[in-house]
Design an enzyme around this catalytic site. Sequence first.
Site, PDB file in Angstrom:
ATOM      1  N   LYS A  35     -47.424  -4.200  23.032  1.00 19.41           N
ATOM      2  CA  LYS A  35     -46.806  -4.317  21.706  1.00 19.41           C
ATOM      3  C   LYS A  35     -47.717  -5.083  20.741  1.00 19.41           C
ATOM      4  O   LYS A  35     -47.919  -4.652  19.605  1.00 19.41           O
ATOM      5  CB  LYS A  35     -45.461  -5.043  21.842  1.00 19.41           C
ATOM      6  CG  LYS A  35     -44.882  -5.510  20.543  1.00 19.41           C
ATOM      7  CD  LYS A  35     -43.590  -6.259  20.730  1.00 19.41           C
ATOM      8  CE  LYS A  35     -43.725  -7.741  20.999  1.00 19.41           C
ATOM      9  NZ  LYS A  35     -44.145  -8.565  19.856  1.00 19.41           N
ATOM     10  N   ASN A  36     -48.274  -6.202  21.198  1.00 20.89           N
ATOM     11  CA  ASN A  36     -49.049  -7.043  20.283  1.00 20.89           C
ATOM     12  C   ASN A  36     -50.432  -6.472  19.953  1.00 20.89           C
ATOM     13  O   ASN A  36     -51.113  -6.976  19.059  1.00 20.89           O
ATOM     14  CB  ASN A  36     -49.196  -8.456  20.843  1.00 20.89           C
ATOM     15  CG  ASN A  36     -47.907  -9.250  20.702  1.00 20.89           C
ATOM     16  OD1 ASN A  36     -46.938  -8.759  20.125  1.00 20.89           O
ATOM     17  ND2 ASN A  36     -47.905 -10.468  21.226  1.00 20.89           N
ATOM     18  N   CYS A  71     -38.223 -18.689  12.481  1.00 20.83           N
ATOM     19  CA  CYS A  71     -37.882 -17.863  13.633  1.00 20.83           C
ATOM     20  C   CYS A  71     -37.527 -18.796  14.779  1.00 20.83           C
ATOM     21  O   CYS A  71     -37.716 -20.013  14.685  1.00 20.83           O
ATOM     22  CB  CYS A  71     -39.008 -16.920  14.017  1.00 20.83           C
ATOM     23  SG  CYS A  71     -40.290 -17.673  14.980  1.00 20.83           S
ATOM     24  N   ARG A 103     -43.736 -21.539  12.367  1.00 26.98           N
ATOM     25  CA  ARG A 103     -44.676 -20.416  12.291  1.00 26.98           C
ATOM     26  C   ARG A 103     -45.113 -20.047  10.865  1.00 26.98           C
ATOM     27  O   ARG A 103     -44.772 -18.988  10.343  1.00 26.98           O
ATOM     28  CB  ARG A 103     -44.088 -19.202  13.003  1.00 26.98           C
ATOM     29  CG  ARG A 103     -43.927 -19.452  14.469  1.00 26.98           C
ATOM     30  CD  ARG A 103     -43.466 -18.252  15.211  1.00 26.98           C
ATOM     31  NE  ARG A 103     -44.529 -17.365  15.572  1.00 26.98           N
ATOM     32  CZ  ARG A 103     -44.385 -16.317  16.358  1.00 26.98           C
ATOM     33  NH1 ARG A 103     -43.215 -16.016  16.839  1.00 26.98           N
ATOM     34  NH2 ARG A 103     -45.400 -15.556  16.655  1.00 26.98           N
ATOM     35  N   ASP A 143     -46.980 -16.870  25.660  1.00 26.68           N
ATOM     36  CA  ASP A 143     -45.992 -15.799  25.876  1.00 26.68           C
ATOM     37  C   ASP A 143     -45.592 -15.651  27.345  1.00 26.68           C
ATOM     38  O   ASP A 143     -44.722 -14.842  27.667  1.00 26.68           O
ATOM     39  CB  ASP A 143     -46.537 -14.456  25.350  1.00 26.68           C
ATOM     40  CG  ASP A 143     -46.482 -14.376  23.836  1.00 26.68           C
ATOM     41  OD1 ASP A 143     -45.967 -15.315  23.206  1.00 26.68           O
ATOM     42  OD2 ASP A 143     -46.958 -13.366  23.274  1.00 26.68           O
ATOM     43  N   ARG A 182     -36.933  -5.667  21.730  1.00 27.61           N
ATOM     44  CA  ARG A 182     -38.074  -5.738  20.803  1.00 27.61           C
ATOM     45  C   ARG A 182     -39.397  -5.495  21.536  1.00 27.61           C
ATOM     46  O   ARG A 182     -40.357  -5.019  20.928  1.00 27.61           O
ATOM     47  CB  ARG A 182     -38.134  -7.128  20.143  1.00 27.61           C
ATOM     48  CG  ARG A 182     -37.070  -7.346  19.084  1.00 27.61           C
ATOM     49  CD  ARG A 182     -37.293  -8.659  18.380  1.00 27.61           C
ATOM     50  NE  ARG A 182     -38.723  -8.867  18.206  1.00 27.61           N
ATOM     51  CZ  ARG A 182     -39.332 -10.037  18.295  1.00 27.61           C
ATOM     52  NH1 ARG A 182     -38.660 -11.131  18.536  1.00 27.61           N
ATOM     53  NH2 ARG A 182     -40.649 -10.126  18.136  1.00 27.61           N
TER      54      ARG A 182
END
Length: 422
Positions: free
Chosen positions: A22-23, A117, A122, A308, A401
Amino acid sequence: MKYLKIIGQKKLSGDVKISGAKNAALPLLASTILAKNSVTIGNLPNVVDINTLLKLLEMLGSSYSKTDNNTIEINTSKIHETKATYDIVKTMRASILVLGPLLTRFGHCEVSLPGGCAIGQRPVDLHLKALEQMGAVIEIKGGYIHATAPNGLQGATIVFDKITVTGSENIIMAAALANGTTKIINAAKEPEVVQLCEVLKAAGLHIKGIGTNELEIVGTKQELLEFKNFDIIPDRIEAGTYLCAAAIANTRLNITHIIPMHLDAVLSKLEEMGFSILKDETSVTLLPAHTIKSVKIVTTEYPGFPTDMQAQFMALATQANGVSIIDEKLFENRYMHVNELLRMGADITLQGHTATITGTPNALTGTDVMATDLRASSALVLAALVASGETNIHRIYHLDRGYENLEEKLMAIGAVVKRVDE
Ligand code: UD1
């Protein structure tokens, strides 16, 4: 709303095929704003964040068609809008990735400020400061970043105060069509940043230093690039999460379609905890530990241990014999999973950035818990796999997500998981 019901302590075994990252896909999709041609992208993970960015690109005027669930052909040549509105950006902070490419191609754009968030403040100040150094005029008005550079962005030497992944990606894309050469010092060198550079290089961009903290990019003076088709690299965080599923169940599991080197920091922590790892070119097998040992982890930039993966290792540390320490260096509030793990019977104390986890194998019990952000949610899934009884994980839209076919992949290795209506 749906929740996930997981019955714990089932024997897991088999193979898990890892999806595209995803990233990596997010900046790469944004980078197609710099393309003069249609681009076919394969191994695109079919997850909500990717669909959100595709929706944003469509709102700007691009078109795309899906060849299958994981392949799209995207054409951004007809982009006519340059405003990324709040209703999209609020659902996904990574929408900020359109800022650099829109500004460098059109000389102006408006992007909603992402706002807060779940994992802390952030800010995007480093993205904005770097664009200003490239000659952009930036104004924050009504919750929007208004950026203009009527004569195009100018090459500049950017020294990032902190290593920022999306910040580096934004400036790489901005520099691609700028006038002159941009040097980015203290750039991020995550594999996702490296793939962005490689795709742009294959599109004809002159870029040096790929994979290092110093990049040099010769801008094309607003001439669009001729992209080649490409496949997204495997998701090292999804792979790490399934490795932790194997570890927490203390069972053998084979993780396929990956680049093992991208997981070095994660694999070495698993080895420190007593697991054995077999590697080949594109897969890794975890073998059970005799006893699971405690661990010390400090999150940092690649190639160090990824933030992560912090939540997943905390879930795993609850099953270790002894006291583990986790030091979260990147985000100040990335411990939202702690309270939920406590509700399942974990022994964790927090002091500032540091979590101390006293592990007791098989001590977790299933209950109702709440997902708070993407990776925190995956820690709850892992805890549920090893807890006695039934765990209900609410607010699973966070998981959707970023984890493609989560239930299917877990069920295929023997977990008992069901998506249920509230
Ligand atoms: C990306 C990843 C995210 C990962 C994070 C760190 C994507 C879409 N997301 O997020 O999954 O957890 O990298 O590996 O790729 N910072 C500032 N000012 C800025 C930008 C960042 O102070 O303008 C700080 C952040 O608050 C944080 C640190 O720099 O403390 C690193 O953040 P950054 O690398 O920018 O994270 P993201 O790119 O948002």
